[in-house]
Design a protein around this motif. Structure first.
Motif, PDB file in Angstrom:
ATOM      1  N   VAL A 176       0.856  -1.183   0.000  1.00  0.00           N
ATOM      2  CA  VAL A 176       0.000   0.000   0.000  1.00  0.00           C
ATOM      3  C   VAL A 176       0.896   1.238   0.000  1.00  0.00           C
ATOM      4  CG1 VAL A 176      -1.956   1.146   1.097  1.00  0.00           C
ATOM      5  CG2 VAL A 176      -1.558  -1.288   1.521  1.00  0.00           C
ATOM      6  N   THR A 177       0.681   2.145  -0.953  1.00  0.00           N
ATOM      7  CA  THR A 177       1.480   3.367  -0.952  1.00  0.00           C
ATOM      8  C   THR A 177       0.599   4.581  -0.687  1.00  0.00           C
ATOM      9  OG1 THR A 177       1.268   3.547  -3.347  1.00  0.00           O
ATOM     10  CG2 THR A 177       3.268   2.503  -2.507  1.00  0.00           C
ATOM     11  N   TYR A 178       1.270   5.656  -0.265  1.00  0.00           N
ATOM     12  CA  TYR A 178       0.568   6.868   0.137  1.00  0.00           C
ATOM     13  C   TYR A 178       1.492   8.036  -0.187  1.00  0.00           C
ATOM     14  CZ  TYR A 178      -2.169  10.000   3.117  1.00  0.00           C
ATOM     15  OH  TYR A 178      -2.953  11.018   3.583  1.00  0.00           O
ATOM     16  N   THR A 179       0.928   9.160  -0.571  1.00  0.00           N
ATOM     17  CA  THR A 179       1.748  10.342  -0.835  1.00  0.00           C
ATOM     18  C   THR A 179       1.935  11.110   0.468  1.00  0.00           C
ATOM     19  OG1 THR A 179       0.868  10.453  -3.066  1.00  0.00           O
ATOM     20  CG2 THR A 179       2.029  12.401  -2.253  1.00  0.00           C
ATOM     21  N   PHE A 180       3.106  10.910   1.071  1.00  0.00           N
ATOM     22  CA  PHE A 180       3.415  11.581   2.335  1.00  0.00           C
ATOM     23  C   PHE A 180       4.010  12.956   2.044  1.00  0.00           C
ATOM     24  CE2 PHE A 180       3.688   7.051   3.339  1.00  0.00           C
ATOM     25  CZ  PHE A 180       3.039   6.961   4.562  1.00  0.00           C
ATOM     26  N   TRP A 181       3.683  13.913   2.873  1.00  0.00           N
ATOM     27  CA  TRP A 181       4.356  15.210   2.848  1.00  0.00           C
ATOM     28  C   TRP A 181       5.278  15.199   4.059  1.00  0.00           C
ATOM     29  CZ3 TRP A 181      -0.615  18.688   2.029  1.00  0.00           C
ATOM     30  CH2 TRP A 181      -1.176  18.375   0.782  1.00  0.00           C
ATOM     31  N   THR A 182       6.571  15.438   3.827  1.00  0.00           N
ATOM     32  CA  THR A 182       7.545  15.150   4.882  1.00  0.00           C
ATOM     33  C   THR A 182       8.470  16.321   5.192  1.00  0.00           C
ATOM     34  OG1 THR A 182       9.357  14.446   3.439  1.00  0.00           O
ATOM     35  CG2 THR A 182       7.662  12.805   3.920  1.00  0.00           C
ATOM     36  N   PHE A 183       8.918  16.361   6.416  1.00  0.00           N
ATOM     37  CA  PHE A 183      10.026  17.223   6.814  1.00  0.00           C
ATOM     38  C   PHE A 183      11.291  16.378   6.756  1.00  0.00           C
ATOM     39  CE2 PHE A 183       6.620  19.593   9.125  1.00  0.00           C
ATOM     40  CZ  PHE A 183       6.865  20.851   8.604  1.00  0.00           C
ATOM     41  N   GLY A 184      12.073  16.545   5.711  1.00  0.00           N
ATOM     42  CA  GLY A 184      13.335  15.815   5.611  1.00  0.00           C
ATOM     43  C   GLY A 184      13.220  14.461   4.939  1.00  0.00           C
ATOM     44  N   GLY A 185      12.102  14.164   4.311  1.00  0.00           N
ATOM     45  CA  GLY A 185      11.976  12.929   3.533  1.00  0.00           C
ATOM     46  C   GLY A 185      11.443  11.738   4.295  1.00  0.00           C
ATOM     47  N   THR A 186      11.119  11.922   5.574  1.00  0.00           N
ATOM     48  CA  THR A 186      10.627  10.790   6.364  1.00  0.00           C
ATOM     49  C   THR A 186       9.441  11.226   7.223  1.00  0.00           C
ATOM     50  OG1 THR A 186      12.176  11.353   8.132  1.00  0.00           O
ATOM     51  CG2 THR A 186      12.864   9.627   6.582  1.00  0.00           C
ATOM     52  N   VAL A 187       8.646  10.239   7.631  1.00  0.00           N
ATOM     53  CA  VAL A 187       7.599  10.461   8.627  1.00  0.00           C
ATOM     54  C   VAL A 187       7.914   9.593   9.831  1.00  0.00           C
ATOM     55  CG1 VAL A 187       5.133  10.252   9.152  1.00  0.00           C
ATOM     56  CG2 VAL A 187       5.867  10.943   6.859  1.00  0.00           C
ATOM     57  N   PRO A 188       8.055  10.164  11.027  1.00  0.00           N
ATOM     58  CA  PRO A 188       7.989  11.586  11.326  1.00  0.00           C
ATOM     59  C   PRO A 188       9.200  12.332  10.727  1.00  0.00           C
ATOM     60  CG  PRO A 188       8.832  10.394  13.217  1.00  0.00           C
ATOM     61  CD  PRO A 188       8.438   9.356  12.209  1.00  0.00           C
ATOM     62  N   GLY A 189       9.169  13.666  10.814  1.00  0.00           N
ATOM     63  CA  GLY A 189      10.270  14.466  10.282  1.00  0.00           C
ATOM     64  C   GLY A 189      11.545  14.298  11.091  1.00  0.00           C
ATOM     65  N   SER A 190      12.624  14.856  10.563  1.00  0.00           N
ATOM     66  CA  SER A 190      13.933  14.734  11.208  1.00  0.00           C
ATOM     67  C   SER A 190      13.892  15.210  12.664  1.00  0.00           C
ATOM     68  CB  SER A 190      14.964  15.585  10.472  1.00  0.00           C
ATOM     69  OG  SER A 190      14.881  15.365   9.092  1.00  0.00           O
ATOM     70  N   PHE A 191      14.625  14.490  13.501  1.00  0.00           N
ATOM     71  CA  PHE A 191      14.741  14.849  14.921  1.00  0.00           C
ATOM     72  C   PHE A 191      15.779  15.965  15.054  1.00  0.00           C
ATOM     73  CE2 PHE A 191      15.634  14.596  19.395  1.00  0.00           C
ATOM     74  CZ  PHE A 191      14.581  13.907  19.988  1.00  0.00           C
ATOM     75  N   ILE A 192      15.420  17.013  15.791  1.00  0.00           N
ATOM     76  CA  ILE A 192      16.336  18.143  16.006  1.00  0.00           C
ATOM     77  C   ILE A 192      16.697  18.159  17.490  1.00  0.00           C
ATOM     78  CG2 ILE A 192      16.622  20.640  15.749  1.00  0.00           C
ATOM     79  CD1 ILE A 192      14.069  20.571  13.947  1.00  0.00           C
TER      80      ILE A 192
END
Ligand code: CU
Length: 505
Positions: A92-108
């Motif tokens: 199953v694929t989904y169009t993710f909108w991401t911070f840094g290319g991953t979900v969740p976004g990059s850890f700061i």
């Protein structure tokens, strides 16, 4: 009147007690996690010192190393927004909108008092504008309007991290709910000045739910369903953005004796998480990502747009299943991860089995998962073989049917009828077995001369492929005669069965 007198007396006593030294609040070196941190008023340690520092960003479940700095710095964060088609579940694929290319976004990871210069780039391939609202920001919108970036553009703004703690960030571009539902969230840790107490393992686990047009595990590309999102009727509830993110070979790992710290976030957009690790007790939980901890906690609430830090020592080897204890989400919507602990048995602490199948559902072991991955790919390319389908059916059978009918298919005499050599099942047409799985079975049935009068619950949540594979496995195991059931056969029986609205699929 007498009570009032006592009150005045107590107040007078309190007034005479030496007060906690106020200077500990303005001297950052003395501020200790778990004590009064003084809040934002005490968090400005002056202008940034030294050379600017480039923030190390990591994708889940990894966490950047401790900041390890004893002065406030200017920290540069470079974050790129990408809109990407990725797997949300097997096949199953989904169009993710991401911070840094991953979900969740990059850890700061930064230090209290740091000045962050935030660069938000929106990749030229994006279709949407995006921005970022960091809960660690003191200022209107948390940075949202200053960071607005159209596709192919970059926005820059800066803020000073006045409060320590673990904070969520998320996109806040309209429609905000949709941007968050597509995966636009992550965590930023603002360490106290002296850092967090050292531990052996740190991991990043973030929950979020997804709303797709198709039902849970319906194959192919699944678009976002706005109506389901408004109704808070999640199709998937996931850790780290996909069903397999923390399962099998992707499980997070530790060794007996390790102290483990989980940075837990919840992006929502709607649901509150009842975060729990089966078989562990959190020695400490910094509730809501703040600076005080509760001890000896079983399940902690993580609000949408909130976080928690949990810490525990692992004493026993094995697989520890991470769930949202709103438990249908774990078994029917995907909110299930694993912590694998290696090391010597500790029998005085725990003498039981390695892991309970019940808690792993259909995610039993990595080798089994491989079978499911294989069949999913084969099915997409139209090359699924009988052997592959039976193998995938076995995994699903073990996770779904074996609690009652047993892995051997023998059932339990007088309680659960056998599927191995069942004259009842094998003399009826295949459609009958499909009906039983879809609709359940009640009332007296005689199997191999023994009468059962019990209840089998309906399993209509399984999709057509899954039921076809399970029955193909059942019909080809334990000496049963080898029919292969097709998804079309299941679809036909499903379509011909009246079911209540709620059980529609
Ligand atoms: Cu966005």
């Amino acid at each position: 009147m007498r009570n009032l007198g006592i009150l005045v007396f107590i107040l007078a006593l309190v007034a005479c007690q030496p007060q906690s030294e106020p200077q500990t609040q303005s001297d950052p070196a003395v501020v200790k996690l778990g004590q009064d941190t003084g809040g934002s008023a005490a968090g400005d340690f002056g202008p940034p010192q030294g050379e600017p520092v480039q923030a190390i960003l990591t994708s889940a479940p990894n966490v950047p190393p401790p900041v390890n700095r004893d002065y406030p710095a200017k920290v540069i964060v470079d974050m790129e927004v990408r809109e990407l088609d990725m797997e949300i579940s097997e096949g199953v694929t989904y169009t993710f909108w991401t911070f840094g290319g991953t979900v969740p976004g990059s850890f700061i990871r930064i230090r209290q008092g740091d000045t962050v210069e935030f660069h938000l780039k929106n990749h030229p391939d994006s279709k949407m504008p995006h921005n970022i609202d960091l809960h660690a920001v003191t200022g209107p919108g948390g940075g949202a309007s200053s960071s607005f970036a159209a596709p192919g553009h970059e926005a820059v703004f800066s803020f000073k991290a006045l409060n320590q703690g673990l904070y969520v960030y998320h996109c806040a571009t309209a429609p905000v709910g949709m941007h968050v539902a597509n995966g636009m969230y992550g965590l930023i840790l603002v360490e106290p000045p002296e850092g967090l107490p050292p531990v052996d393992k740190e991991y990043y686990v973030m929950q979020g739910e997804f709303y797709t047009v198709g039902k849970y595990r319906e194959k192919g590309h699944q678009p976002f369903d706005m109506q389901k999102a408004i109704e808070e009727n999640a199709t998937y509830v996931l850790f780290n953005g996909s069903e397999g993110a923390l399962v099998g070979e992707h499980a997070i790992k530790a060794s007996v004796g390790d102290n483990v710290r989980l940075f837990v976030g919840n992006g929502g957009p709607n649901l509150v998480s009842s975060f729990h690790v089966i078989g562990e007790i959190f020695d400490k939980v910094y509730q809501e990502g703040g600076s005080r901890y509760q001890e000896n906690v079983q399940t902690t609430l993580v609000p949408a747009g909130g976080s928690a830090m949990t810490e525990f020592r692992v004493e026993v080897p094995g697989t520890f299943v991470i769930v949202d204890h709103s438990i249908f989400r774990a078994f029917n919507k995907g909110a299930l991860g694993m912590l694998k602990v290696d090391g010597e048995d500790n029998l005085p602490v725990y003498s039981g089995k390695e892991v309970d199948n019940v808690y792993l559902g259909d995610k039993v072991v990595a080798a089994d998962l491989a079978a499911v991955t294989e069949i999913t790919e084969a099915r997409i390319t139209g090359t699924a073989t009988k052997a592959q389908r039976i193998q995938a059916g076995k995994v699903l059978y073990n996770g779904t049917c074996s609690v009652c009918h047993q892995q051997s298919g023998e059932g339990i005499e007088g309680v659960f009828p056998p599927l191995a050599g069942s004259d009842y099942m094998l003399t009826e047409p295949t459609e009958h077995a499909i009906e039983i799985v879809l609709n359940g079975l009640t009332g007296p049935v005689t199997v191999n001369g023994v009468t059962y009068n019990s209840v089998m619950p309906p399993m209509s949540q399984l999709n057509d492929d899954e039921i076809a594979d399970i029955l193909s496995f059942v019909f080809n195991s334990w000496g049963n005669d080898g029919d292969v059931v097709s998804a079309d056969q299941v679809a036909t029986v499903r379509a011909g069965t009246d079911r209540s609205e709620g059980a529609a699929h």
